[in-house]
Design a protein around this motif. Structure first.
Motif, PDB file in Angstrom:
ATOM      1  N   ALA A  13       0.827  -1.202   0.000  1.00 51.25           N
ATOM      2  CA  ALA A  13       0.000   0.000   0.000  1.00 51.25           C
ATOM      3  C   ALA A  13       0.864   1.256   0.000  1.00 51.25           C
ATOM      4  N   ARG A  14       1.914   1.261   0.804  1.00 56.26           N
ATOM      5  CA  ARG A  14       2.786   2.437   0.871  1.00 56.26           C
ATOM      6  C   ARG A  14       3.432   2.710  -0.480  1.00 56.26           C
ATOM      7  N   GLU A  15       3.815   1.657  -1.171  1.00 54.44           N
ATOM      8  CA  GLU A  15       4.502   1.826  -2.451  1.00 54.44           C
ATOM      9  C   GLU A  15       3.539   2.073  -3.603  1.00 54.44           C
ATOM     10  N   ARG A  16       2.419   1.368  -3.616  1.00 49.62           N
ATOM     11  CA  ARG A  16       1.538   1.378  -4.789  1.00 49.62           C
ATOM     12  C   ARG A  16       0.482   2.473  -4.747  1.00 49.62           C
ATOM     13  N   LEU A  17      -0.015   2.792  -3.572  1.00 50.86           N
ATOM     14  CA  LEU A  17      -1.182   3.668  -3.469  1.00 50.86           C
ATOM     15  C   LEU A  17      -0.761   5.124  -3.344  1.00 50.86           C
ATOM     16  N   VAL A  18      -0.305   5.666  -4.444  1.00 47.96           N
ATOM     17  CA  VAL A  18       0.116   7.069  -4.507  1.00 47.96           C
ATOM     18  C   VAL A  18      -0.714   7.734  -5.600  1.00 47.96           C
ATOM     19  N   GLY A  19      -1.654   8.568  -5.182  1.00 46.06           N
ATOM     20  CA  GLY A  19      -2.529   9.225  -6.139  1.00 46.06           C
ATOM     21  C   GLY A  19      -3.976   9.173  -5.687  1.00 46.06           C
ATOM     22  N   ALA A  20      -4.888   9.155  -6.647  1.00 50.30           N
ATOM     23  CA  ALA A  20      -6.322   9.255  -6.359  1.00 50.30           C
ATOM     24  C   ALA A  20      -7.073   8.049  -6.916  1.00 50.30           C
ATOM     25  N   VAL A  21      -8.101   7.640  -6.177  1.00 46.96           N
ATOM     26  CA  VAL A  21      -8.975   6.536  -6.580  1.00 46.96           C
ATOM     27  C   VAL A  21     -10.393   7.083  -6.754  1.00 46.96           C
ATOM     28  N   ASN A  22     -10.947   6.904  -7.936  1.00 48.38           N
ATOM     29  CA  ASN A  22     -12.311   7.367  -8.183  1.00 48.38           C
ATOM     30  C   ASN A  22     -13.298   6.229  -7.939  1.00 48.38           C
ATOM     31  N   CYS A  23     -14.516   6.418  -8.372  1.00 51.34           N
ATOM     32  CA  CYS A  23     -15.551   5.392  -8.215  1.00 51.34           C
ATOM     33  C   CYS A  23     -16.129   5.023  -9.579  1.00 51.34           C
ATOM     34  N   THR A  24     -16.310   3.735  -9.800  1.00 55.66           N
ATOM     35  CA  THR A  24     -17.001   3.247 -10.990  1.00 55.66           C
ATOM     36  C   THR A  24     -18.286   2.572 -10.543  1.00 55.66           C
ATOM     37  N   ILE A  25     -19.394   3.159 -10.918  1.00 57.54           N
ATOM     38  CA  ILE A  25     -20.702   2.585 -10.622  1.00 57.54           C
ATOM     39  C   ILE A  25     -21.082   1.677 -11.795  1.00 57.54           C
ATOM     40  N   PRO A  26     -21.456   0.442 -11.543  1.00 55.45           N
ATOM     41  CA  PRO A  26     -21.768  -0.470 -12.655  1.00 55.45           C
ATOM     42  C   PRO A  26     -22.789   0.125 -13.622  1.00 55.45           C
ATOM     43  N   SER A  27     -22.574  -0.153 -14.878  1.00 54.38           N
ATOM     44  CA  SER A  27     -23.541   0.224 -15.908  1.00 54.38           C
ATOM     45  C   SER A  27     -24.363  -1.000 -16.297  1.00 54.38           C
ATOM     46  N   PHE A  28     -25.608  -0.745 -16.693  1.00 57.71           N
ATOM     47  CA  PHE A  28     -26.545  -1.803 -17.028  1.00 57.71           C
ATOM     48  C   PHE A  28     -27.053  -1.630 -18.454  1.00 57.71           C
ATOM     49  N   THR A  29     -27.549  -2.728 -19.011  1.00 53.64           N
ATOM     50  CA  THR A  29     -28.242  -2.646 -20.290  1.00 53.64           C
ATOM     51  C   THR A  29     -29.496  -1.792 -20.112  1.00 53.64           C
ATOM     52  N   ASN A  30     -30.012  -1.281 -21.226  1.00 60.36           N
ATOM     53  CA  ASN A  30     -31.127  -0.349 -21.107  1.00 60.36           C
ATOM     54  C   ASN A  30     -32.419  -0.996 -20.625  1.00 60.36           C
ATOM     55  N   ASP A  31     -32.520  -2.322 -20.776  1.00 60.38           N
ATOM     56  CA  ASP A  31     -33.683  -2.993 -20.202  1.00 60.38           C
ATOM     57  C   ASP A  31     -33.421  -3.449 -18.773  1.00 60.38           C
ATOM     58  N   LEU A  32     -32.226  -3.139 -18.257  1.00 64.47           N
ATOM     59  CA  LEU A  32     -31.838  -3.390 -16.864  1.00 64.47           C
ATOM     60  C   LEU A  32     -31.803  -4.875 -16.499  1.00 64.47           C
ATOM     61  N   THR A  33     -31.670  -5.738 -17.488  1.00 64.27           N
ATOM     62  CA  THR A  33     -31.643  -7.173 -17.198  1.00 64.27           C
ATOM     63  C   THR A  33     -30.230  -7.711 -16.990  1.00 64.27           C
ATOM     64  N   ALA A  34     -29.203  -6.918 -17.331  1.00 58.16           N
ATOM     65  CA  ALA A  34     -27.827  -7.406 -17.239  1.00 58.16           C
ATOM     66  C   ALA A  34     -26.881  -6.219 -17.122  1.00 58.16           C
ATOM     67  N   ILE A  35     -25.642  -6.498 -16.728  1.00 52.56           N
ATOM     68  CA  ILE A  35     -24.644  -5.438 -16.721  1.00 52.56           C
ATOM     69  C   ILE A  35     -24.223  -5.125 -18.154  1.00 52.56           C
ATOM     70  N   ASN A  36     -23.745  -3.915 -18.352  1.00 49.79           N
ATOM     71  CA  ASN A  36     -23.384  -3.405 -19.670  1.00 49.79           C
ATOM     72  C   ASN A  36     -21.860  -3.384 -19.771  1.00 49.79           C
ATOM     73  N   GLU A  37     -21.297  -4.405 -20.405  1.00 52.76           N
ATOM     74  CA  GLU A  37     -19.835  -4.532 -20.451  1.00 52.76           C
ATOM     75  C   GLU A  37     -19.187  -3.364 -21.180  1.00 52.76           C
ATOM     76  N   SER A  38     -19.783  -2.917 -22.268  1.00 50.87           N
ATOM     77  CA  SER A  38     -19.169  -1.822 -23.016  1.00 50.87           C
ATOM     78  C   SER A  38     -19.153  -0.535 -22.207  1.00 50.87           C
ATOM     79  N   GLY A  39     -20.214  -0.283 -21.434  1.00 54.19           N
ATOM     80  CA  GLY A  39     -20.242   0.895 -20.577  1.00 54.19           C
ATOM     81  C   GLY A  39     -19.209   0.819 -19.469  1.00 54.19           C
ATOM     82  N   ILE A  40     -19.046  -0.367 -18.899  1.00 55.72           N
ATOM     83  CA  ILE A  40     -18.056  -0.559 -17.833  1.00 55.72           C
ATOM     84  C   ILE A  40     -16.649  -0.347 -18.381  1.00 55.72           C
ATOM     85  N   ARG A  41     -16.359  -0.940 -19.510  1.00 54.79           N
ATOM     86  CA  ARG A  41     -15.017  -0.784 -20.104  1.00 54.79           C
ATOM     87  C   ARG A  41     -14.749   0.679 -20.462  1.00 54.79           C
ATOM     88  N   HIS A  42     -15.757   1.371 -20.949  1.00 51.70           N
ATOM     89  CA  HIS A  42     -15.630   2.799 -21.253  1.00 51.70           C
ATOM     90  C   HIS A  42     -15.189   3.573 -20.010  1.00 51.70           C
TER      91      HIS A  42
END
Length: 339
Positions: A13-42
């Motif tokens: 942690a001392r060596e690697r964790l230098v900087g800022a960590v944001n948040c990624t909220i999962p993205s879903f398909t528009n019918d909300l039946t599954a996660i949206n892989e392309s949105g997550i990768r974006h």
């Protein structure tokens, strides 16, 4: 699997964790039946482009554990070692959290943000210690301990949410406690000052609130700002932390005041929307969308965000000299990578 052993977690942690960590909220398909892989990768690609050292895979939304672990696997794959993927240990029971953290470790997460469930009602410091130790014992990953008013500990355990004497026990007895996300007693700054003074030589002290990070970072060394909705600021927080490390405090101060209109707008929206001692992830997802992140729909139950709050956040960024998305607000609810 993490590239360190449990006994090496603090050194990692001392060596690697230098900087800022944001948040990624999962993205879903528009019918909300599954996660949206392309949105997550974006979102993972953009977090890397913005200079974040890592991202929190948010779990405080309507998502199954199976879907969440798939989400982490996608994030890890897209990160390609350039981002530390942080598991959000925010599930309904201790047993579920133990199952989730083991799954997250297998999925390639490298760090754990420890949360406490809404139905967890500790009546003593020992209860908090026992819960924390149980999660720490269940994983080899480095753990972030998180004193915070959201848990409700301040009204019957201690005003600082998790008192220093209890953090001391956690550090002594749980070898993979490697980071303190120091928001105890928020909005007071005493929590981070106390943690820095007492524990800063042993574990990494994170200052997640940018309005505190930029001033306090000029007075004491702060290597980590994790985890927070820093995506609202685009690449600004990673850049600010570089300026702090280089001692360019006049530039940090100028940046702080430039950001102030957006900071005030963000605080005003939080006061309106963050009810029930629960963070409005819909608002956070919109904040990210303003800076190019995917956006998109969330499942019920979810909080809502309305036009006045969306307009306030966008205007705050414009008033601070940033260039947020000018797409129609309706596009946020579809997302940048609709499936």
């Amino acid at each position: 699997m993490a590239g360190y052993t449990k006994s090496e977690a603090r050194d990692w942690a001392r060596e690697r964790l230098v900087g800022a960590v944001n948040c990624t909220i999962p993205s879903f398909t528009n019918d909300l039946t599954a996660i949206n892989e392309s949105g997550i990768r974006h979102d993972i690609r953009l977090a890397k482009e913005h200079g974040f050292l890592g991202t929190l895979g948010v779990s405080e939304i309507n998502i199954t554990l199976e879907e969440y672990l798939d989400f982490l696997r996608i994030a890890v794959d897209e990160a390609r070692g350039d981002l530390v993927v942080v598991h959000h240990a925010s599930w309904s029971t201790l047993e579920q959290n133990i199952e989730a953290v083991r799954g997250a470790e297998a999925a390639g997460a490298e760090l754990v943000l420890l949360s406490y469930p809404p139905n967890f009602y500790p009546q003593s410091e020992q209860d908090i210690y026992d819960y924390t130790k149980a999660v720490g014992d269940a994983t080899g990953l480095a753990v972030i301990v998180f004193p915070m008013f959201l848990w409700g500990f301040n009204s019957r355990i201690h005003p600082s949410d998790i008192p220093a004497r209890l953090i001391r026990r956690m550090i002594d007895d749980i070898p993979n406690v490697a980071v303190i996300k120091a928001e105890g007693g928020f909005p007071s700054i005493m929590g981070i000052v106390e943690c820095h003074r007492l524990f800063g030589d042993e574990v990494v002290i994170s200052c997640p609130i940018e309005g505190e990070l930029l001033p306090l970072g000029q007075l004491m060394p702060i290597q980590l700002s994790a985890t927070s909705d820093h995506e609202f600021w685009g690449p600004t927080i990673p850049h600010a932390m570089t300026l702090l490390r280089e001692g360019r405090f006049d530039e940090v101060t100028e940046l702080y005041w430039r950001m102030h209109p957006a900071r005030k707008a963000k605080a005003a929206v939080a006061q309106q929307l963050n009810g029930g001692f629960f963070i409005d992830r819909q608002a956070w997802k919109f904040q990210g969308w303003l800076r190019g992140y995917n956006g998109g729909p969330l499942r019920l139950p979810t909080q809502r965000i309305h036009d006045p709050q969306m307009a306030m956040l966008r205007k705050g960024l414009i008033d601070s000299g940033f260039e947020p998305a000018t797409d129609p607000f309706a596009d946020f609810f579809i997302g940048r990578n609709p499936v």
